[in-house]
Design a protein around this motif. Sequence first.
Motif, PDB file in Angstrom:
ATOM      1  N   ALA A 206       0.828  -1.211   0.000  1.00 34.77           N
ATOM      2  CA  ALA A 206       0.000   0.000   0.000  1.00 34.77           C
ATOM      3  C   ALA A 206       0.861   1.260   0.000  1.00 34.77           C
ATOM      4  CB  ALA A 206      -0.929  -0.004   1.221  1.00 34.77           C
ATOM      5  N   LEU A 207       2.007   1.215   0.681  1.00 34.89           N
ATOM      6  CA  LEU A 207       2.876   2.390   0.764  1.00 34.89           C
ATOM      7  C   LEU A 207       3.744   2.583  -0.474  1.00 34.89           C
ATOM      8  CD1 LEU A 207       4.081   2.167   4.460  1.00 34.89           C
ATOM      9  CD2 LEU A 207       2.517   3.852   3.480  1.00 34.89           C
ATOM     10  N   ASP A 208       4.250   1.482  -1.047  1.00 32.72           N
ATOM     11  CA  ASP A 208       5.234   1.621  -2.134  1.00 32.72           C
ATOM     12  C   ASP A 208       4.984   0.686  -3.307  1.00 32.72           C
ATOM     13  OD1 ASP A 208       7.455   3.055  -3.098  1.00 32.72           O
ATOM     14  OD2 ASP A 208       8.800   1.420  -2.574  1.00 32.72           O
ATOM     15  N   GLY A 209       3.817   0.120  -3.398  1.00 30.47           N
ATOM     16  CA  GLY A 209       3.489  -0.727  -4.537  1.00 30.47           C
ATOM     17  C   GLY A 209       4.281  -2.023  -4.578  1.00 30.47           C
ATOM     18  N   VAL A 210       4.569  -2.461  -5.774  1.00 29.95           N
ATOM     19  CA  VAL A 210       5.269  -3.735  -5.974  1.00 29.95           C
ATOM     20  C   VAL A 210       6.650  -3.721  -5.317  1.00 29.95           C
ATOM     21  CG1 VAL A 210       6.226  -5.278  -7.727  1.00 29.95           C
ATOM     22  CG2 VAL A 210       4.014  -4.202  -8.100  1.00 29.95           C
ATOM     23  N   VAL A 211       7.320  -2.590  -5.376  1.00 35.89           N
ATOM     24  CA  VAL A 211       8.659  -2.500  -4.783  1.00 35.89           C
ATOM     25  C   VAL A 211       8.584  -2.730  -3.277  1.00 35.89           C
ATOM     26  CG1 VAL A 211      10.630  -0.977  -4.384  1.00 35.89           C
ATOM     27  CG2 VAL A 211       9.496  -0.994  -6.604  1.00 35.89           C
ATOM     28  N   GLY A 212       7.563  -2.192  -2.626  1.00 35.68           N
ATOM     29  CA  GLY A 212       7.381  -2.424  -1.195  1.00 35.68           C
ATOM     30  C   GLY A 212       7.164  -3.890  -0.885  1.00 35.68           C
ATOM     31  N   GLY A 213       6.349  -4.549  -1.705  1.00 37.64           N
ATOM     32  CA  GLY A 213       6.126  -5.987  -1.519  1.00 37.64           C
ATOM     33  C   GLY A 213       7.395  -6.788  -1.736  1.00 37.64           C
TER      34      GLY A 213
ATOM     35  N   HIS B 186      12.586   7.264  -4.550  1.00 40.81           N
ATOM     36  CA  HIS B 186      11.639   6.949  -3.486  1.00 40.81           C
ATOM     37  C   HIS B 186      11.602   5.443  -3.214  1.00 40.81           C
ATOM     38  CE1 HIS B 186      10.458  10.882  -4.968  1.00 40.81           C
ATOM     39  NE2 HIS B 186      10.122  11.111  -3.722  1.00 40.81           N
ATOM     40  N   HIS B 187      11.613   4.661  -4.282  1.00 44.34           N
ATOM     41  CA  HIS B 187      11.632   3.206  -4.108  1.00 44.34           C
ATOM     42  C   HIS B 187      12.923   2.762  -3.420  1.00 44.34           C
ATOM     43  CE1 HIS B 187       7.956   2.806  -6.254  1.00 44.34           C
ATOM     44  NE2 HIS B 187       8.454   3.003  -7.462  1.00 44.34           N
ATOM     45  N   LEU B 188      14.046   3.332  -3.813  1.00 43.75           N
ATOM     46  CA  LEU B 188      15.319   2.989  -3.173  1.00 43.75           C
ATOM     47  C   LEU B 188      15.305   3.364  -1.693  1.00 43.75           C
ATOM     48  CD1 LEU B 188      17.867   4.079  -5.929  1.00 43.75           C
ATOM     49  CD2 LEU B 188      17.464   1.742  -5.111  1.00 43.75           C
ATOM     50  N   THR B 189      14.741   4.521  -1.386  1.00 46.75           N
ATOM     51  CA  THR B 189      14.659   4.962   0.007  1.00 46.75           C
ATOM     52  C   THR B 189      13.767   4.030   0.813  1.00 46.75           C
ATOM     53  OG1 THR B 189      14.996   7.249  -0.657  1.00 46.75           O
ATOM     54  CG2 THR B 189      14.039   6.880   1.525  1.00 46.75           C
ATOM     55  N   PHE B 190      12.599   3.687   0.277  1.00 55.38           N
ATOM     56  CA  PHE B 190      11.688   2.796   0.993  1.00 55.38           C
ATOM     57  C   PHE B 190      12.344   1.439   1.228  1.00 55.38           C
ATOM     58  CE2 PHE B 190       8.380  -0.349   1.470  1.00 55.38           C
ATOM     59  CZ  PHE B 190       7.513   0.260   2.371  1.00 55.38           C
ATOM     60  N   ALA B 191      12.918   0.868   0.185  1.00 58.64           N
ATOM     61  CA  ALA B 191      13.559  -0.439   0.331  1.00 58.64           C
ATOM     62  C   ALA B 191      14.728  -0.362   1.310  1.00 58.64           C
ATOM     63  CB  ALA B 191      14.031  -0.958  -1.032  1.00 58.64           C
ATOM     64  N   GLY B 192      15.533   0.690   1.200  1.00 59.11           N
ATOM     65  CA  GLY B 192      16.676   0.837   2.096  1.00 59.11           C
ATOM     66  C   GLY B 192      16.260   0.939   3.550  1.00 59.11           C
ATOM     67  N   LEU B 193      15.269   1.771   3.831  1.00 55.63           N
ATOM     68  CA  LEU B 193      14.804   1.906   5.206  1.00 55.63           C
ATOM     69  C   LEU B 193      14.160   0.615   5.708  1.00 55.63           C
ATOM     70  CD1 LEU B 193      13.365   5.541   5.129  1.00 55.63           C
ATOM     71  CD2 LEU B 193      15.467   4.741   6.222  1.00 55.63           C
ATOM     72  N   THR B 194      13.464  -0.088   4.829  1.00 55.64           N
ATOM     73  CA  THR B 194      12.868  -1.371   5.216  1.00 55.64           C
ATOM     74  C   THR B 194      13.956  -2.374   5.574  1.00 55.64           C
ATOM     75  OG1 THR B 194      10.954  -0.989   3.788  1.00 55.64           O
ATOM     76  CG2 THR B 194      11.395  -3.267   4.424  1.00 55.64           C
ATOM     77  N   PHE B 195      14.986  -2.477   4.748  1.00 57.05           N
ATOM     78  CA  PHE B 195      16.068  -3.437   5.003  1.00 57.05           C
ATOM     79  C   PHE B 195      16.827  -3.099   6.289  1.00 57.05           C
ATOM     80  CE2 PHE B 195      16.427  -4.041   0.130  1.00 57.05           C
ATOM     81  CZ  PHE B 195      15.381  -4.940   0.150  1.00 57.05           C
ATOM     82  N   VAL B 196      17.183  -1.833   6.456  1.00 60.20           N
ATOM     83  CA  VAL B 196      17.944  -1.434   7.643  1.00 60.20           C
ATOM     84  C   VAL B 196      17.108  -1.649   8.904  1.00 60.20           C
ATOM     85  CG1 VAL B 196      18.944   0.560   8.845  1.00 60.20           C
ATOM     86  CG2 VAL B 196      19.483   0.149   6.452  1.00 60.20           C
ATOM     87  N   SER B 197      15.841  -1.253   8.861  1.00 59.97           N
ATOM     88  CA  SER B 197      14.972  -1.412  10.033  1.00 59.97           C
ATOM     89  C   SER B 197      14.767  -2.882  10.374  1.00 59.97           C
ATOM     90  CB  SER B 197      13.613  -0.757   9.778  1.00 59.97           C
ATOM     91  OG  SER B 197      13.768   0.605   9.516  1.00 59.97           O
TER      92      SER B 197
END
Length: 182
Positions: A53-60, A117-128
């Motif tokens: 919902a937040l970042d589409g396919v990249v978030g998934g 934005h996708h790189l930022t979302f994925a990066g923050l998801t991985f680090v968190s």
Amino acid sequence: MTEDAPVPGVLGGAEPHHPLVPDPPVGQRRASVPRPTRRAVLIWLALTAVAVALDGVVGGLALVVVAAVVLAGLSPRVLGALGTVSLLLVPLAIFIRGVPDGSEISPALVTRSLIPHHLTFAGLTFVSAGALIELWPHLEAWAASDHHHASEGPPLGTIAGVIVVAVVAVGAVLACVAVLQA
């Protein structure tokens, strides 16, 4: 290290499972990877739905990568490294596209290239996720101990803390509305 001591990178608290397939003979056993509980799978699906919902396919896909690292039994530091690389690629993605001048800055600039934005979302998801997985056993052990007593509260006081959180929340909502209306 005692048997009860937390082990970094290993999620604890899972109930023992009863495998549907019998364990292989002792000489042929693979590395022990905890089997997720039904509750863990449901939570994971809910988190994946939020990420989509937040970042589409990249978030998934980011949550699929986290799940793959956890289920493969890899160190959570792999997630930290992936997150760091993703976050370091954000400025590169912006510079490759070209830094806009003052007349080009608008909400449309954001929607034209979502790669940063996708790189930022994925990066923050991985680090968190890597940090939480690494710290989970220690947090679990701390919560189970008697060492957590009432603290003196937030450094600026409860009222100041609530005001700061409210200002940040209202600012975030106003920023979202401004971008959506542009």
